[in-house]
Design a protein around this motif. Sequence first.
Motif, short mmCIF file in Angstrom:
data_model
loop_
_atom_site.label_atom_id
_atom_site.label_comp_id
_atom_site.label_asym_id
_atom_site.label_seq_id
_atom_site.Cartn_x
_atom_site.Cartn_y
_atom_site.Cartn_z
N MET B 1 22.39 40.43 59.02
CA MET B 1 21.61 39.22 58.73
C MET B 1 20.14 39.44 58.97
N ASP B 2 19.41 38.81 58.13
CA ASP B 2 17.99 39.07 58.13
C ASP B 2 17.29 37.79 57.70
N LEU B 3 16.15 37.53 58.28
CA LEU B 3 15.44 36.32 57.87
C LEU B 3 15.10 36.37 56.40
N ARG B 4 14.86 37.56 55.88
CA ARG B 4 14.55 37.66 54.46
C ARG B 4 15.70 37.09 53.64
N LEU B 6 17.77 34.81 54.47
CA LEU B 6 17.75 33.35 54.55
C LEU B 6 16.65 32.78 53.66
N ARG B 7 15.48 33.39 53.70
CA ARG B 7 14.38 32.89 52.87
C ARG B 7 14.75 32.97 51.40
N GLU B 42 28.09 40.24 52.91
CA GLU B 42 28.08 40.28 54.37
C GLU B 42 28.84 39.09 54.94
N ILE B 71 16.51 26.85 60.69
CA ILE B 71 16.24 28.10 61.41
C ILE B 71 14.87 28.66 61.02
N VAL B 75 11.76 29.31 63.53
CA VAL B 75 11.07 30.59 63.69
C VAL B 75 9.56 30.37 63.60
#
Lengths: 306, 306
Positions: B1-4, B6-7, B42, B71, B75
């Motif tokens: 998991m990566d913030l990218r 999510l974005r 994932e 989230i 951040v």
Amino acid sequence: MDLRHLRYFVTVAEEGHITRAAERLGIQQPPLSQQIRALETELGVQLFRRKPRGVELTDAARALLGDARRILGDVDGALAKVRRTARGEQGRIVVGFTSSAPFHPFVPKVLRVFRDGHPRVSMVLEEGGTADLVAALREERLDAAFIRSPVPDGEGVAVHALLREPMCAALPAGHALVRRTRGRTLRLADLALEAFVLYRRVSGPGLYDAIFRACHDAGFVPRIEQEAPRIVATLNLVASGLGVSIVPRSLSAMRLPGIAFRPLARATHLTAPIGLACRTVDHSAAARNFVSVVRRKAREEGRGGS
Amino acid sequence: MDLRHLRYFVTVAEEGHITRAAERLGIQQPPLSQQIRALETELGVQLFRRKPRGVELTDAARALLGDARRILGDVDGALAKVRRTARGEQGRIVVGFTSSAPFHPFVPKVLRVFRDGHPRVSMVLEEGGTADLVAALREERLDAAFIRSPVPDGEGVAVHALLREPMCAALPAGHALVRRTRGRTLRLADLALEAFVLYRRVSGPGLYDAIFRACHDAGFVPRIEQEAPRIVATLNLVASGLGVSIVPRSLSAMRLPGIAFRPLARATHLTAPIGLACRTVDHSAAARNFVSVVRRKAREEGRGGS
DNA sequence: CCATATCATATGTTTTTGATATGTATAATG
DNA sequence: CATTATACATATCAAAAACATATGATATGG
């Protein structure tokens, strides 16, 4: 910003030690040093004071630590929630009813079974005519509907037969047949001369046609005196003495004053089905689960009840 | 998991359109498709249904969308907070006092000025003797302290002189000198024969020694009748008639019953300093800001007041 | 039935991340 | 006081990930 940065940061902050943190993270020390430095550069903020025996948190780092932990926890929670939703363990389903369906004990029972097995799925119940229910199903305002019609299939909507129940005659309390048949079954032919109250054909062609056909088999054409929009309304009309009707047996549980129910002779083969309408391809896992629970339960019921 | 991930996910969900989302994100469409697919893999969950004119959210995606937005917002909030903390606009400072310091109007005034300028910094106030304060400062339990001693410098702690105020004599209300000096200043020599009440030398050697020296200059050695642990206690002893004392003028604002204050003749040059003790190297930006605000305010005060 | 819009796939390039080897500074130790 | 040990920093290289470009597949709408 990257979740990796936050994870690395939290580990270093907890260990107070880049080398040990790298060990815990399963990477080497130099890349970890680099990532921490990159994070500091991006923030424009020093997070650690490098000491000869480890690192020390700055005020800024302490301020970030709590938030970072919380955010990482939130991410985990969100992912778990998505997976639950995809498995249908969480979400919302909207279930429709034909007005007479909930009188059959199977319906409330299966609803409770599903609710117990999927506590995170919220259920919304909606009553409506069969046609409305099927339309709503197609427009995805509904996920499944208990209906009595045997065949409004087609165009993305399928109906699974769940079970059939016998029908019975509903007579006004003061009617002559009531006394004559006390404790006995009624043959359909007994009703040949009676005025009938049926609920509208457009609202549910299945039952209407089945009754008509059965009467025909018994050798008469029923005289339809009155039509009602819903089964419950039908009973009210019967209670006011406007005529007799034939309704699913579960309705007799209502014990309406002014109405006497009489079982029909077996030979009539007049039964009312209960079916579950649903989309042939359904994207909601919760809805798919609901359908499969209901069908399984119906099969069990069928075995146990027959 | 990566913030990218999510974005990207949030943007695609908002646009309902991978190509447009890619445009908004400033990347090309194929990588975005890949990233979304990677996220789905994932999670083990399908998030979008690909349609010929865009994509459609699944239940799981809808469940994730809210969390993802929250989230990402969290951040951003956390990063902003870290930066504020690093700039000293947010955080907590603990400020110490010698018991007599808050009587001087400068101290409460400068505290209010700092609070107004740094509303996100919470301030904790702590009273204590000079020695305790300096020790606490060294152990980082304190960030700064208002003290009266001129010179407990050294070992990581520095004292910045803020201002000096005249001292005045405190006399028991019924004392003969009170009547004789009504409306006039007192010379130190007038007190040559009096019993003195001073607060303990160990608690604050600065004032004690200054008073002793001034008396010496005026030609006598003060007779110390009694010592008190704090300046306020000193005044209580004076009020009970145990002797006279010499205290910073700001204490006269107390208007204690049983005490009369008399200004001292200018020639005595007996003044009480107020200083700010702080660490020579301080890692807390909030603390550094506090010190600089206090010093600047003291300089302004000095110009304006002289 | 063709033009259009949109997502998917294939392949090459760039960027990022991590590993290894080495340097440097400070504290512990004989 | 010199030596050793510890831990972070830097340099260089390899691997992986992300992205771009070109192209294909598919369904919609005129």
